[in-house]
Design a protein around this motif. Structure first.
Motif, PDB file in Angstrom:
ATOM      1  N   LEU A 170       0.879  -4.440  -1.541  1.00  0.00           N
ATOM      2  CA  LEU A 170       0.125  -3.096  -1.797  1.00  0.00           C
ATOM      3  C   LEU A 170      -0.432  -3.286  -3.708  1.00  0.00           C
ATOM      4  N   THR A 227       3.322   3.589   3.980  1.00  0.00           N
ATOM      5  CA  THR A 227       2.005   2.254   1.836  1.00  0.00           C
ATOM      6  C   THR A 227       1.068   3.149   2.455  1.00  0.00           C
ATOM      7  N   GLU A 228       0.455   3.579   3.074  1.00  0.00           N
ATOM      8  CA  GLU A 228      -0.925   4.732   3.309  1.00  0.00           C
ATOM      9  C   GLU A 228      -0.929   5.091   2.200  1.00  0.00           C
ATOM     10  N   LEU A 264       7.944   1.347  -0.614  1.00  0.00           N
ATOM     11  CA  LEU A 264       7.165  -0.043  -0.188  1.00  0.00           C
ATOM     12  C   LEU A 264       8.186  -0.407   1.370  1.00  0.00           C
ATOM     13  N   TYR A 265       9.687   0.277   1.068  1.00  0.00           N
ATOM     14  CA  TYR A 265      10.072  -0.236   2.531  1.00  0.00           C
ATOM     15  C   TYR A 265      10.279   1.254   3.176  1.00  0.00           C
ATOM     16  N   LEU A 298       1.161   6.018  -0.417  1.00  0.00           N
ATOM     17  CA  LEU A 298       2.202   5.249  -1.130  1.00  0.00           C
ATOM     18  C   LEU A 298       0.607   4.733  -2.311  1.00  0.00           C
ATOM     19  N   PHE A 299      -0.182   4.180  -1.580  1.00  0.00           N
ATOM     20  CA  PHE A 299      -1.631   3.534  -2.050  1.00  0.00           C
ATOM     21  C   PHE A 299      -2.749   4.002  -2.945  1.00  0.00           C
ATOM     22  N   ASP A 347       9.462   2.651  -5.872  1.00  0.00           N
ATOM     23  CA  ASP A 347       9.533   1.889  -4.626  1.00  0.00           C
ATOM     24  C   ASP A 347      10.405   2.436  -2.802  1.00  0.00           C
ATOM     25  N   HIS A 383       4.897  -7.196  -3.741  1.00  0.00           N
ATOM     26  CA  HIS A 383       4.301  -6.609  -2.672  1.00  0.00           C
ATOM     27  C   HIS A 383       2.838  -6.312  -2.366  1.00  0.00           C
ATOM     28  N   TYR A 434      -7.175  -3.438   1.369  1.00  0.00           N
ATOM     29  CA  TYR A 434      -6.157  -2.949   1.686  1.00  0.00           C
ATOM     30  C   TYR A 434      -6.440  -1.882   3.333  1.00  0.00           C
TER      31      TYR A 434
END
Ligand code: ADP
Ligand code: ZN
Ligand code: ZN
Length: 718
Positions: A596, A562-563, A554-555, A565-566, A551, A594, A608
């Motif tokens: 994602l 996020t790129e 995510l923020y 993390l994905f 998490d 989220h 995405y």
């Protein structure tokens, strides 16, 4: 006496003139020379003749010697270094010296190891004296195949080898030449339909510059595609450079390549090699067929270069985060262009930069959407909602249940937690002291087995205090979960499971081969680890992947979080169910809504990526703009910010270039220095480059100076 220009490893953006004494002969451009510099001696790179030196003739100094025990840097490396100097605004001399392995930057003579005895042309037709039976036998053996020194020694033939060398019939070399008629390629599996289509567009593209992006899900057979392309390049007598992200993966991939090309000369280059081996391998690179290496090998000498492959092109480790802050992927593209050869970028989750180029048609996009082994299906991905399901020691019931079931079926699991150590901090429940690093804005991480608190940013280590340094409370508690603690928790909950941990604290590069065997051989039930375990490994019996804590990303304020993390989650998910067994992925998150996760559950990278690109476009962020970050470090934040404000005031006025406000860095203090940064952005690369060309020399004039500053072109991490 002729004058030459010499590039030296200094922070100065200039070359230095020296006289070249007649008795030293000539120093062609690229030669390494030893020169006096101040009160020391330095190794530098001779460039061209210096026509008129601005320095008075009687002040000029002489080159001490030309280092002819090592080859000169080739013209194409000089050209590539010049490109980097211009693009990254970094001193040419520092770049040139950095292209060399450390051992060859130093003037001490280097004698390369030559472990292979080969027959010379003279030796092919030579007739040893009739009585020299042993010599004749060895020569006959050499005519069949090169012989390794170890064998020659073991068979007590060293004396005969020496005699053959003296006669000029044999020679010791670094890499054995490939004999013309030997089978060079092990039979590849028949290409899948998708691989076939890919080859039909890739093979005709060999022989000229072009960027090709292979977007292929994990297990779709990208590596197999590289191997087939390499085979075609080899058949043409040319070399392939394969860039890979992690040292950890080198042995595995190396083995794979050696099995496919048993008689080919495959050389590796990475910082995990001993200095001597790195120098040897660099010296061997010009004669190799395939060079497999991490980012630094993008500068290796390859006279017959025919193809560059960048595997896992999205990986952040291709970007160097200090001194010359280059992206090996981008430099690889520049090199391919200079050499007019194709470059193939491969990834299951391409960087948005590369993907946007492909969507715009600047790169050729090749998609592999199926796993190569037909039964292998993509795993199902489920979310465990932490808002509703209680966590105990970092683990929820559904996660534990899945582990138990997998164990009962005799299958393997992996548990991903991207924090090494026992716990991210040590905590005092009575006064809320949380193990600060005295030198950084970070917490000291508890490493219980080593009985240390360690800072993962500045390297500081201390003993674990017996009591709280602030209030004297002796009852300090670990705060949060690290991989060591997770391993301990799992061992207590699942006493029958055989658990192995993978993170920077447990893994040495060579340990991977052993680990691979242990997992393949079924000696491991659960792998616990950081992102190190997300990469490359193909374990057919691994059917469950658990992702415990994502998490933070995510923020995050970092727009690339996020790129990244994905990509990471796709990689970890790709570890589950690669063979004929379906895989399952469970992700614990407090933010199951989220977006994602929606894309992730559908394995929809493209969706995405398009969504993120739309966001970036709206916000003018890369790849729709270009950035340069000026970083400054000083003992106080005020000093760091003041430097950047001066720098901003000196910025040239250019309509297309925005200069943002100086701000403290997200990680504001490291090793007792405060860090601040100034972002420059433009929609046009040319405009930004012109801006920095004007601006950079002025930064040297700012007073007072700061402890350190640097320019980061195309920064990846803020
Ligand atoms: P990637 O690099 O895309 O993750 P790999 O090239 O490692 O994929 O291939 C994944 C698995 O599929 C490997 O075990 C590989 O040997 C196998 N494989 C790849 N291509 C083929 C093929 N054409 N036929 C059979 N097996 C293949
Ligand atoms: Zn306390
Ligand atoms: Zn620290």
């Amino acid at each position: 006496m002729p004058l030459i220009q010499v590039a030296l490893d200094t922070p100065l953006y200039r070359l230095f003139d020296y006289r070249l004494p007649e008795e030293l002969g000539t120093a062609r451009p690229g030669s390494l020379v030893e020169v006096p510099f101040g009160r020391t001696r330095q190794v530098g790179i001779a460039l061209g003749p210096a026509a008129d030196s601005a320095i008075a003739a009687d002040k000029l100094r002489d080159v001490i010697r030309v280092l002819d025990d090592r080859p000169a840097l080739s013209p194409d490396i000089l050209r590539l270094a010049q490109f980097c100097a211009d693009y990254y605004h970094y001193p040419l001399g520092a770049i040139l010296l950095a292209t060399l392995p450390p051992r060859l930057r130093n003037a001490a003579p280097f004698v390369a190891d030559t472990p292979w005895l080969v027959v010379t042309d003279g030796g092919r037709s030579a007739e040893p004296a009739a009585r020299a039976h042993a010599q004749r036998a060895l020569l006959d053996a050499l005519r069949e195949a090169p012989q390794p020194r170890d064998t020659i020694r073991a068979q007590k033939q060293s004396r005969h080898a020496a005699a053959l060398v003296t006669a000029g019939w044999a020679a010791w070399v670094r890499l054995p030449p490939v004999s013309g008629d030997s089978p060079r390629t092990a039979t590849p599996p028949p290409a899948t339909a998708e691989q076939q289509t890919a080859l039909e567009s890739l093979l005709p593209a060999l022989g000229k510059f072009g960027v090709h992006l292979i977007h292929g899900v994990t297990g779709s057979g990208k590596t197999e595609l590289y191997l087939r392309l390499i085979d075609a390049v080899l058949a043409d007598g040319r070399q392939t450079l394969v860039l890979i992200p992690e040292i950890a993966l080198t042995p595995q991939l190396e083995q794979h390549f050696r099995r496919r090309f048993p008689r080919r000369r495959i050389v590796t280059l990475h910082s995990g090699l001993a200095e001597k081996d790195r120098a040897e391998n660099w010296l061997a690179a010009p004669d190799c067929d395939v060079l497999l290496g991490t980012r630094l090998s993008v500068f290796a000498p390859l006279p017959r270069l025919g193809l560059i492959v960048v595997d896992e092109e999205h990986d952040a480790s291709f970007k160097q985060q200090d001194s010359l802050r280059y992206s090996a992927r981008d430099v690889a593209i520049a090199r391919a262009k200079q050499r007019n050869v194709p470059v193939v970028l491969g990834s299951a989750t391409p960087s948005l930069e590369s993907y946007a180029h492909a969507l715009a048609g600047r790169y050729q996009l090749i998609e592999l959407q199926q796993r190569a082994i037909s039964q292998a299906r993509l795993p199902t991905i489920e979310l465990v909602d932490l808002k509703h399901i209680p966590v105990d020691n970092g683990l929820t019931r559904p996660v534990l249940q899945a582990l138990g079931e997998t164990l009962a079926r005799g299958e393997q699991s992996l548990v991903f937690l991207n924090r090494r150590g026992y716990a991210p901090a040590l905590y005092c429940p009575s006064c809320a002291w949380v193990s600060p690093c005295p030198r950084c804005s970070a917490r000291l991480v508890l490493h219980r087995s080593a009985r240390r608190l360690k800072c993962h940013h500045c390297g500081l280590e201390t003993r674990i205090p017996a009591e709280c340094p602030d209030c004297g409370n002796p009852d300090l508690k670990p705060l949060g979960q690290g991989t060591q603690r997770l391993e301990e928790t799992l061992a207590a909950l699942l006493p029958a499971a055989r658990i192995r941990r993978i993170d920077r604290d447990t893994m040495r590069p060579r340990a991977w081969a052993e680990l691979g065997e242990a997992v393949h051989g079924g000696a491991v039930d659960i792998l616990v680890g950081t992102q190190m375990l997300a990469k490359g490994h193909d374990f057919p019996n691994m059917t469950l992947a658990l992702i415990l804590d994502t998490d933070g990303a995510l923020y995050s304020p970092d727009f690339r979080a996020t790129e990244r993390l994905f990509a990471q989650l796709m990689q970890v998910a790709g570890r589950a169910g690669r063979a004929d067994k379906p895989g399952r992925v469970l992700i614990q998150t407090a933010f199951p809504d989220h977006p994602l996760f929606r894309y992730l559950q559908r394995h929809d990278y493209a969706g995405y990526a398009r969504a993120l690109l739309a966001e970036r476009k709206q916000l003018d962020l890369p790849p729709f703009s270009r950035q340069v970050l000026l970083r400054a470090e000083a003992p106080t934040m005020d000093a760091a910010l003041a430097f950047l404000q001066r720098a901003a005031a000196l910025a040239p006025e250019l309509a297309d270039v925005s200069v943002f406000a100086a701000t403290p860095a997200p990680m504001a203090r490291v090793a007792n220095l405060e860090r601040a940064q100034l972002l420059i952005q433009s929609a046009q690369r040319q405009a930004l480059q012109a801006f920095v060309r004007d601006w950079r020399p002025q930064l040297d004039t700012i007073r007072p100076r700061v402890a350190r500053w640097s320019l980061d072109v195309d920064p990846l991490v803020f």
